[in-house]
Design a protein around this motif. Structure first.
Motif, PDB file in Angstrom:
ATOM      1  N   ALA A  53      -8.912  -3.865  -5.316  1.00  0.00           N
ATOM      2  CA  ALA A  53      -8.427  -4.581  -4.137  1.00  0.00           C
ATOM      3  C   ALA A  53      -7.586  -3.671  -3.252  1.00  0.00           C
ATOM      4  CB  ALA A  53      -7.611  -5.796  -4.566  1.00  0.00           C
ATOM      5  N   PHE A  54      -6.700  -2.875  -3.861  1.00  0.00           N
ATOM      6  CA  PHE A  54      -5.857  -1.965  -3.088  1.00  0.00           C
ATOM      7  C   PHE A  54      -6.696  -0.884  -2.415  1.00  0.00           C
ATOM      8  CE2 PHE A  54      -2.403  -4.180  -4.789  1.00  0.00           C
ATOM      9  CZ  PHE A  54      -1.203  -3.689  -4.306  1.00  0.00           C
ATOM     10  N   ALA A  55      -7.722  -0.408  -3.107  1.00  0.00           N
ATOM     11  CA  ALA A  55      -8.583   0.609  -2.518  1.00  0.00           C
ATOM     12  C   ALA A  55      -9.287   0.081  -1.277  1.00  0.00           C
ATOM     13  CB  ALA A  55      -9.603   1.087  -3.547  1.00  0.00           C
ATOM     14  N   LEU A  56      -9.728  -1.178  -1.319  1.00  0.00           N
ATOM     15  CA  LEU A  56     -10.355  -1.767  -0.138  1.00  0.00           C
ATOM     16  C   LEU A  56      -9.326  -1.998   0.962  1.00  0.00           C
ATOM     17  CD1 LEU A  56     -12.761  -3.050   1.331  1.00  0.00           C
ATOM     18  CD2 LEU A  56     -12.193  -5.215   0.183  1.00  0.00           C
ATOM     19  N   ALA A  57      -8.147  -2.497   0.596  1.00  0.00           N
ATOM     20  CA  ALA A  57      -7.133  -2.850   1.591  1.00  0.00           C
ATOM     21  C   ALA A  57      -6.671  -1.646   2.408  1.00  0.00           C
ATOM     22  CB  ALA A  57      -5.942  -3.513   0.913  1.00  0.00           C
ATOM     23  N   ARG A  58      -6.712  -0.455   1.815  1.00  0.00           N
ATOM     24  CA  ARG A  58      -6.238   0.719   2.568  1.00  0.00           C
ATOM     25  C   ARG A  58      -7.302   1.260   3.510  1.00  0.00           C
ATOM     26  NH1 ARG A  58      -5.893   5.870  -1.619  1.00  0.00           N
ATOM     27  NH2 ARG A  58      -8.086   5.949  -2.195  1.00  0.00           N
ATOM     28  N   ASP A  59      -8.521   0.754   3.421  1.00  0.00           N
ATOM     29  CA  ASP A  59      -9.627   1.242   4.248  1.00  0.00           C
ATOM     30  C   ASP A  59      -9.819   0.316   5.448  1.00  0.00           C
ATOM     31  OD1 ASP A  59     -11.907   2.232   5.372  1.00  0.00           O
ATOM     32  OD2 ASP A  59     -13.109   2.210   3.543  1.00  0.00           O
ATOM     33  N   ALA A  60      -9.183   0.644   6.563  1.00  0.00           N
ATOM     34  CA  ALA A  60      -9.224  -0.207   7.755  1.00  0.00           C
ATOM     35  C   ALA A  60     -10.601  -0.249   8.391  1.00  0.00           C
ATOM     36  CB  ALA A  60      -8.196   0.277   8.775  1.00  0.00           C
ATOM     37  N   SER A  61     -11.493   0.658   7.986  1.00  0.00           N
ATOM     38  CA  SER A  61     -12.827   0.652   8.561  1.00  0.00           C
ATOM     39  C   SER A  61     -13.697  -0.466   7.996  1.00  0.00           C
ATOM     40  CB  SER A  61     -13.517   2.007   8.316  1.00  0.00           C
ATOM     41  OG  SER A  61     -13.841   2.168   6.944  1.00  0.00           O
ATOM     42  N   ARG A  62     -13.215  -1.133   6.907  1.00  0.00           N
ATOM     43  CA  ARG A  62     -14.023  -2.199   6.331  1.00  0.00           C
ATOM     44  C   ARG A  62     -13.208  -3.357   5.765  1.00  0.00           C
ATOM     45  NH1 ARG A  62     -15.271  -1.148   0.594  1.00  0.00           N
ATOM     46  NH2 ARG A  62     -13.927   0.546  -0.145  1.00  0.00           N
ATOM     47  N   SER A  63     -11.931  -3.424   6.105  1.00  0.00           N
ATOM     48  CA  SER A  63     -11.129  -4.553   5.608  1.00  0.00           C
ATOM     49  C   SER A  63      -9.980  -4.866   6.541  1.00  0.00           C
ATOM     50  CB  SER A  63     -10.577  -4.258   4.215  1.00  0.00           C
ATOM     51  OG  SER A  63      -9.511  -3.328   4.284  1.00  0.00           O
TER      52      SER A  63
ATOM     53  N   LEU B 175       0.827  -1.207   0.000  1.00  0.00           N
ATOM     54  CA  LEU B 175       0.000   0.000   0.000  1.00  0.00           C
ATOM     55  C   LEU B 175       0.862   1.258   0.000  1.00  0.00           C
ATOM     56  CD1 LEU B 175      -2.749  -1.030   2.582  1.00  0.00           C
ATOM     57  CD2 LEU B 175      -2.989  -0.893   0.098  1.00  0.00           C
ATOM     58  N   HIS B 176       1.972   1.237   0.744  1.00  0.00           N
ATOM     59  CA  HIS B 176       2.852   2.410   0.774  1.00  0.00           C
ATOM     60  C   HIS B 176       3.483   2.668  -0.586  1.00  0.00           C
ATOM     61  CE1 HIS B 176       2.633   3.621   4.927  1.00  0.00           C
ATOM     62  NE2 HIS B 176       2.860   2.389   5.342  1.00  0.00           N
ATOM     63  N   TYR B 177       3.919   1.603  -1.276  1.00  0.00           N
ATOM     64  CA  TYR B 177       4.487   1.793  -2.616  1.00  0.00           C
ATOM     65  C   TYR B 177       3.450   2.394  -3.558  1.00  0.00           C
ATOM     66  CZ  TYR B 177       8.721  -0.801  -1.403  1.00  0.00           C
ATOM     67  OH  TYR B 177       9.905  -1.206  -0.834  1.00  0.00           O
ATOM     68  N   TRP B 178       2.208   1.966  -3.388  1.00  0.00           N
ATOM     69  CA  TRP B 178       1.127   2.504  -4.226  1.00  0.00           C
ATOM     70  C   TRP B 178       0.831   3.963  -3.887  1.00  0.00           C
ATOM     71  CZ3 TRP B 178      -4.507   2.050  -2.457  1.00  0.00           C
ATOM     72  CH2 TRP B 178      -5.367   2.676  -3.371  1.00  0.00           C
ATOM     73  N   GLN B 179       0.677   4.260  -2.608  1.00  0.00           N
ATOM     74  CA  GLN B 179       0.244   5.598  -2.213  1.00  0.00           C
ATOM     75  C   GLN B 179       1.367   6.635  -2.236  1.00  0.00           C
ATOM     76  OE1 GLN B 179      -1.727   3.779   1.465  1.00  0.00           O
ATOM     77  NE2 GLN B 179      -3.115   5.471   1.038  1.00  0.00           N
TER      78      GLN B 179
END
Length: 357
Positions: A337-347, A56-60
């Motif tokens: 998938a990455f968009a969901l993975a960065r959202d700790a409120s739902r994944s 996620l860090h490499y992506w963001q």
């Protein structure tokens, strides 16, 4: 690409779908060439890959800490799959064998570190890491040649979805080992993202009598309860955390506020294992409290051969981590998938699926 295996001529894939980071906010699903396997490498068809915080860090940000992207790099260091072609030198598993991957390569040469702790090797190379140049391509790809020393056999009875968690579960296993014996003790886990949640599961397996989980997100706390937490606390309730009086604490949030809460929540003479990787530089935490309580502050970084024990525990059911998997996407849908993975409120842990479902 043509291969001979057990007297049979096989047509092998020459290209594969891969997830490649090009820079901040720029990851792409691409067709890449499948490199020919060296003598000591097996060709593996990847089944599942888990998205990690570093991915996620490499992506963001185009970087994970001080590991900065200088060139396109294939992501991923958590994966499971099946050997398509065995290594030509006869090492490693046969074709058709389920495997997971130990993604580390300790640095060669005369470097100083404890010989029984190769995770501390300076210059250690890790799949899916930009720490060195050239970068170390990762496992988010349909087909890849992997040195057989990195492969760990996965019993046919173990679901490859769960087997893809062997790497992060090994990080948790190593952290609990750094804590010593937790049987019958009160354990505090600060930060219940995937690594913290897996630490809860390992602590439960190792006999902790009470496991208190702390996080900002209700969703993460629900995962922690499913994996064995006996009580949960909102991270903003610092007074309740301080009252835990834990024998052993695991700081898994990776920020200074979490570390401050971990110090406050640990009993006098207790041990605090620091698992979450804090940012580089000074951190404002109440070290004086750690001194006056004679706390043992212990670092925990990656893992060594614990992955062998983890695969065994996953296979025999004594370590149940399936609840941490909260999403699964085809590799072609990696951006979703990455968009969901960065959202700790739902994944929690989100998997990429390669090949046929």
């Amino acid at each position: 690409m043509i291969s001979q295996q057990n007297g049979t001529t096989m047509s092998l894939p020459t290209t594969a779908i891969a997830v490649v980071a090009h820079g901040a906010d720029d990851i792409r699903v691409e067709d890449v060439a499948v490199a020919a396997a060296a003598e000591n490498e097996a060709l593996v068809s990847i089944a599942y890959g888990g998205i990690c915080g570093s991915d996620l860090h490499y992506w963001q940000h185009g970087a994970a800490g001080e590991s900065i992207l200088k060139a396109p790099m294939r992501l991923g260091h958590e994966a499971s799959g099946v050997v398509t072609v065995a290594a030509a030198d006869g090492s490693g598993p046969a074709a058709g064998t389920q495997v997971t991957v130990h993604p580390a390569t300790p640095a060669p040469g005369n470097v100083r570190y404890p010989v029984d702790r190769p995770n501390l090797s300076p210059g250690c190379r890790y799949m899916g890491s930009a720490a060195q140049i050239p970068h170390n391509d990762g496992l988010f790809v349909e087909h890849v040649a992997i040195p057989t020393r990195m492969l760990r056999l996965v019993p046919d009875s173990l679901d490859l979805r769960v087997a893809s968690l062997a790497e992060p579960a090994s990080v948790a296993w190593h952290a609990v080992a750094r804590a010593g014996d937790v049987a019958g003790k009160t354990v505090l886990v600060v930060g219940t993202g995937p690594i913290g949640a897996l630490t809860v599961a390992v602590a439960k397996r190792n006999g902790a009598s009470e496991i208190v989980a702390v996080d900002l997100e209700d969703y993460s706390l629900e995962i922690a309860r499913a994996l064995g937490a006996t009580r949960t606390i909102d991270a903003r309730n610092t007074d309740a955390i301080a009252d835990v009086d834990a024998d052993v604490t695991f700081e898994c949030s990776g920020n200074h506020r979490g570390l401050a809460s971990a110090i406050a929540g640990t009993t006098r003479g207790g041990r605090l294992v620091m698992v979450g990787l804090l940012p580089t530089g000074d951190q404002p935490v109440p070290i004086s409290l750690a001194i006056t309580r004679e706390l043992e502050l212990v670092g925990s970084f990656r893992f060594n051969d614990e992955i062998d024990s983890v695969v065994e525990a996953l296979a025999d059911g004594t370590l149940d981590v399936s609840a941490v998997i909260t999403g699964e996407f085809a590799a072609a849908d990696a951006l979703d998938a990455f968009a969901l993975a960065r959202d700790a409120s739902r994944s929690s842990k989100v998997l990429l699926r390669f090949g046929s479902p």
